[in-house]
Design an enzyme around this catalytic site. Structure first.
Site, PDB file in Angstrom:
ATOM      1  N   TYR A 137       0.834  -1.208   0.000  1.00  0.00           N
ATOM      2  CA  TYR A 137       0.000   0.000   0.000  1.00  0.00           C
ATOM      3  C   TYR A 137       0.872   1.263   0.000  1.00  0.00           C
ATOM      4  CZ  TYR A 137      -3.239   3.641   1.515  1.00  0.00           C
ATOM      5  OH  TYR A 137      -3.962   4.817   1.602  1.00  0.00           O
ATOM      6  N   ARG A 144       1.166   6.519  -7.159  1.00  0.00           N
ATOM      7  CA  ARG A 144       0.032   7.398  -7.428  1.00  0.00           C
ATOM      8  C   ARG A 144       0.434   8.854  -7.252  1.00  0.00           C
ATOM      9  NH1 ARG A 144      -5.386   6.828  -3.834  1.00  0.00           N
ATOM     10  NH2 ARG A 144      -3.819   6.903  -2.171  1.00  0.00           N
ATOM     11  N   TYR A 195      -1.235  13.337   5.976  1.00  0.00           N
ATOM     12  CA  TYR A 195      -0.867  12.374   7.016  1.00  0.00           C
ATOM     13  C   TYR A 195       0.632  12.495   7.315  1.00  0.00           C
ATOM     14  CZ  TYR A 195      -5.130   9.361   6.816  1.00  0.00           C
ATOM     15  OH  TYR A 195      -6.394   8.848   6.897  1.00  0.00           O
ATOM     16  N   ARG A 208     -11.499  13.483   1.080  1.00  0.00           N
ATOM     17  CA  ARG A 208     -12.516  12.691   1.781  1.00  0.00           C
ATOM     18  C   ARG A 208     -13.805  12.559   0.986  1.00  0.00           C
ATOM     19  NH1 ARG A 208      -9.572   9.741   5.259  1.00  0.00           N
ATOM     20  NH2 ARG A 208      -8.131  11.069   6.387  1.00  0.00           N
ATOM     21  N   GLU A 306     -14.262  -0.463   6.067  1.00  0.00           N
ATOM     22  CA  GLU A 306     -14.194   0.824   5.378  1.00  0.00           C
ATOM     23  C   GLU A 306     -15.486   0.920   4.574  1.00  0.00           C
ATOM     24  OE1 GLU A 306     -10.361   1.622   3.438  1.00  0.00           O
ATOM     25  OE2 GLU A 306     -11.450   2.435   1.723  1.00  0.00           O
TER      26      GLU A 306
HETATM   27  C1  3EB Z   1      -7.906   6.263   5.441  1.00  0.00           C
HETATM   28  O1  3EB Z   1      -8.797   7.066   5.710  1.00  0.00           O
HETATM   29  C2  3EB Z   1      -8.323   4.839   5.180  1.00  0.00           C
HETATM   30  O2  3EB Z   1      -5.378   5.497  -0.398  1.00  0.00           O
HETATM   31  O3  3EB Z   1      -6.986   6.010  -1.801  1.00  0.00           O
HETATM   32  C3  3EB Z   1      -9.501   5.212   2.416  1.00  0.00           C
HETATM   33  C4  3EB Z   1      -9.852   5.731   1.170  1.00  0.00           C
HETATM   34  C5  3EB Z   1      -8.179   4.839   2.660  1.00  0.00           C
HETATM   35  C6  3EB Z   1      -8.893   5.859   0.160  1.00  0.00           C
HETATM   36  C7  3EB Z   1      -6.578   5.670  -0.670  1.00  0.00           C
HETATM   37  C8  3EB Z   1      -7.230   4.979   1.635  1.00  0.00           C
HETATM   38  C9  3EB Z   1      -7.583   5.488   0.405  1.00  0.00           C
HETATM   39  O4  3EB Z   1      -6.715   6.586   5.381  1.00  0.00           O
HETATM   40  C10 3EB Z   1      -7.765   4.250   3.963  1.00  0.00           C
END
Ligand code: 3EB
Length: 324
Positions: A137, A144, A195, A208, A306
């Site tokens: 991941y 990406r 992050y 989001r 999720e």
């Molecule tokens: C998170 O909130 C959970 O890497 O495209 C959720 C939606 C998550 C998309 C992405 C990762 C992705 O971090 C994981």
């Protein structure tokens, strides 16, 4: 009427495929009878384990199939759908395969005229497995990010989901339009693209939620507050926190009355959780919502689920909606 709809069904689209943008299968390989309609064979399986489910995206106007390089797509008046298999090879690091796949996607966007991606789905095999010292991941995020840095016209990436599957090959599919979406963040969460480095050398490139016209695409949403997992390994707590995040995003996007046509997909590490999760999803999105439960690997090992959601309710407006 919304400019597209998303259905979960037992059968592939039949005789009337005129409006189909694309079909995504959970539990079945490519089938010949779909002809030129884009078909995504995902590495995911329905939680119920009793056969194949198809996710079918349909446009409100007739569609035309378009293939540009390795991207199979279809376009309506206002929307494009496309899909590509991530070209993984034995000696190819995942970040390179992902970067290449996303460059092909941007070629498709430019050449089709639907230049603005509004929603991505990424289904990777062995998502949390180690690949030569770095989690897959995390490698995905590097690839990406590189492609977005080079090609994305929007100042912030659109909504996405990224989960792992157990069979087959890694795939990406997407929706795109001629105008950029308005991206939405969750005040309860740190933006994923901000992050801290504890989650990998490159932060995840997604927002989001994306709002395009009146249509809302909420990203894969989990039990994360700030940037940290809450209720690690505990279903009830994670479900409550996840629903709170989904509810917050719906309100921020102006969809808080929960009206409209909702399509919900939940990714479950343990498929036996689907009944408990369905109760909470029905409570928030209503019994008339469309719901699909999949057995999947979430990208943090302490997360059990999720959930993503689309609220399809508006006409496309031709006016640009965000500065690009
Ligand atoms: C998170 O909130 C959970 O890497 O495209 C959720 C939606 C998550 C998309 C992405 C990762 C992705 O971090 C994981």
């Amino acid at each position: 009427m919304a400019y597209c709809s998303c259905d979960f069904q037992r059968f592939t689209p039949g005789a009337n495929t005129e409006h189909v943008l694309g079909t995504i299968s959970y539990g079945r390989e490519q089938s010949a009878e779909l002809g030129p309609i884009p078909f995504v064979a995902t590495p995911l399986r329905p939680a119920a384990r009793d056969g194949t489910v198809f996710e079918v995206w349909t446009a409100s106007t007739p569609t035309t199939s378009v293939r540009i390089g390795p991207v199979a797509g279809a376009c309506s008046d206002v929307l494009a759908f496309g899909t590509i298999t991530v070209p993984e090879g034995k000696d190819v690091p995942l970040e390179d395969a992902v970067e290449r796949a996303y460059h092909h996607i941007f070629d498709f966007l430019e050449q089709s005229g639907f230049r603005e991606p509004i929603r991505f789905w990424n289904y990777l095999t062995a998502i949390t497995a180690d690949e030569h010292g770095l989690e897959r991941y995390r490698r995905f995020n590097i690839g990406r990010h590189r492609a977005f840095l080079a090609r994305l016209r929007q100042p912030t990436p659109p909504a996405a989901s990224c989960v792992g599957g157990y069979e087959g090959v890694s795939v990406v599919y997407f929706l795109a339009a001629r105008t950029a979406p308005v991206v939405i963040e969750n005040p309860r969460q740190v933006s994923a693209y901000a992050y801290p480095p504890v989650y990998g050398p490159t932060s995840p490139s997604f927002s989001r939620a994306s709002l395009h016209g009146e249509n809302l695409f909420i990203s894969g949403t989990a039990s994360i507050v700030g940037h940290e997992t809450r209720h690690g390994g505990e279903l009830r707590g994670q479900l409550m926190e996840t629903m709170e995040n989904l509810s917050t995003l719906s309100h921020v996007a102006g969809c808080g009355d929960m009206s409209g046509d909702w399509a919900i997909k939940a990714y479950l590490r343990d498929p036996s959780h689907s009944e408990i999760v369905d109760q909470a999803v029905r409570e928030l999105f209503g019994p008339q919502s469309r719901r699909l439960y999949l057995h999947a690997e979430v990208c943090r090992t302490d997360l059990l689920l999720e959930i993503e959601a689309c609220c399809l309710r508006g006409q496309e407006s031709n006016a640009p909606q965000a500065s690009v």
